[in-house]
Design a protein around this motif. Structure first.
Motif, PDB file in Angstrom:
ATOM      1  N   ALA A 158      54.917  37.419  37.550  1.00 46.94           N
ATOM      2  CA  ALA A 158      53.482  37.283  36.832  1.00 46.94           C
ATOM      3  C   ALA A 158      53.413  36.664  35.607  1.00 46.94           C
ATOM      4  N   SER A 159      52.412  35.793  35.279  1.00 46.67           N
ATOM      5  CA  SER A 159      52.178  35.329  33.912  1.00 46.67           C
ATOM      6  C   SER A 159      51.443  36.241  33.322  1.00 46.67           C
ATOM      7  N   GLY A 160      51.199  35.894  31.921  1.00 43.81           N
ATOM      8  CA  GLY A 160      50.325  36.711  31.098  1.00 43.81           C
ATOM      9  C   GLY A 160      51.063  37.719  30.360  1.00 43.81           C
ATOM     10  N   ARG A 161      50.484  38.488  29.502  1.00 42.97           N
ATOM     11  CA  ARG A 161      51.005  39.370  28.652  1.00 42.97           C
ATOM     12  C   ARG A 161      50.760  40.806  29.239  1.00 42.97           C
ATOM     13  N   THR A 162      50.039  40.797  30.074  1.00 46.64           N
ATOM     14  CA  THR A 162      49.258  42.390  30.341  1.00 46.64           C
ATOM     15  C   THR A 162      49.937  42.723  31.490  1.00 46.64           C
ATOM     16  N   PHE A 163      51.154  42.172  32.160  1.00 44.73           N
ATOM     17  CA  PHE A 163      51.478  42.639  33.160  1.00 44.73           C
ATOM     18  C   PHE A 163      52.102  44.018  33.423  1.00 44.73           C
ATOM     19  N   SER A 164      52.339  44.429  32.261  1.00 49.78           N
ATOM     20  CA  SER A 164      52.924  45.861  32.325  1.00 49.78           C
ATOM     21  C   SER A 164      51.917  46.897  32.219  1.00 49.78           C
ATOM     22  N   ARG A 165      50.446  46.494  32.144  1.00 50.38           N
ATOM     23  CA  ARG A 165      49.320  47.359  32.346  1.00 50.38           C
ATOM     24  C   ARG A 165      48.987  47.515  33.637  1.00 50.38           C
ATOM     25  N   HIS A 166      49.385  46.838  34.592  1.00 53.12           N
ATOM     26  CA  HIS A 166      48.816  46.605  35.695  1.00 53.12           C
ATOM     27  C   HIS A 166      49.492  47.385  37.068  1.00 53.12           C
ATOM     28  N   ASN A 167      48.754  48.056  37.881  1.00 50.93           N
ATOM     29  CA  ASN A 167      49.407  48.418  38.915  1.00 50.93           C
ATOM     30  C   ASN A 167      49.483  47.431  39.801  1.00 50.93           C
ATOM     31  N   MET A 168      50.709  47.377  40.457  1.00 56.68           N
ATOM     32  CA  MET A 168      50.974  46.279  41.453  1.00 56.68           C
ATOM     33  C   MET A 168      51.202  46.838  42.930  1.00 56.68           C
ATOM     34  N   ALA A 169      50.875  45.853  43.771  1.00 52.37           N
ATOM     35  CA  ALA A 169      51.168  46.148  45.500  1.00 52.37           C
ATOM     36  C   ALA A 169      51.553  45.275  46.117  1.00 52.37           C
ATOM     37  N   TRP A 170      52.032  45.250  47.173  1.00 49.26           N
ATOM     38  CA  TRP A 170      52.185  44.124  48.184  1.00 49.26           C
ATOM     39  C   TRP A 170      51.607  44.430  49.594  1.00 49.26           C
ATOM     40  N   PHE A 171      51.063  43.477  50.107  1.00 47.49           N
ATOM     41  CA  PHE A 171      50.214  43.525  51.472  1.00 47.49           C
ATOM     42  C   PHE A 171      50.687  42.524  52.205  1.00 47.49           C
TER      43      PHE A 171
END
Length: 118
Positions: A24-37
């Motif tokens: 992921a790009s950007g500085r906010t990655f650690s704030r995002h819930n992530m998933a695989w589909f």
């Protein structure tokens, strides 16, 4: 804005393993819930696995529970999907997604093809 790039897909025999990565790009990655589909030909996109922003909570579809493991490295802005004991029915395009709020996934990668031969 978050940009996601998946890698690690390929062709593998049934019973084999693959590890997918989503950078992921950007500085906010650690704030995002992530998933695989994933989406197989002729089928609807389906949820595979999710991980919360701290990495402390994970969720799996019943079809992959016990075989797949989702993890993340916030220092590397990357989320992973370790896939073991692969089956032909796991064949699909796998995409990662990032949620801005809760489990509303706003950002999507292009996807990576996983093909499992019998």
């Amino acid at each position: 804005q978050v940009q996601l790039v998946e890698s690690g897909g390929g062709l593998v025999q049934a019973g084999g393993s693959l590890r997918l990565s989503c950078a992921a790009s950007g500085r906010t990655f650690s704030r995002h819930n992530m998933a695989w589909f994933r989406q197989a030909p002729g089928k609807e996109r389906e949820f595979v696995a999710a991980i919360n922003w701290t990495g402390g909570n994970t969720y799996y579809a019943d079809s992959v529970k016990g075989r797949f493991t989702i993890s993340r490295d916030n220092a590397k802005n990357t989320v992973y999907l370790q896939m073991n004991s692969l089956k032909p029915e796991d064949t699909a395009v796998y995409s990662c997604a990032a949620a801005t709020v809760g489990v509303v996934y706003d950002y999507w990668g292009q996807g990576t093809q996983v093909t499992v031969s019998s």
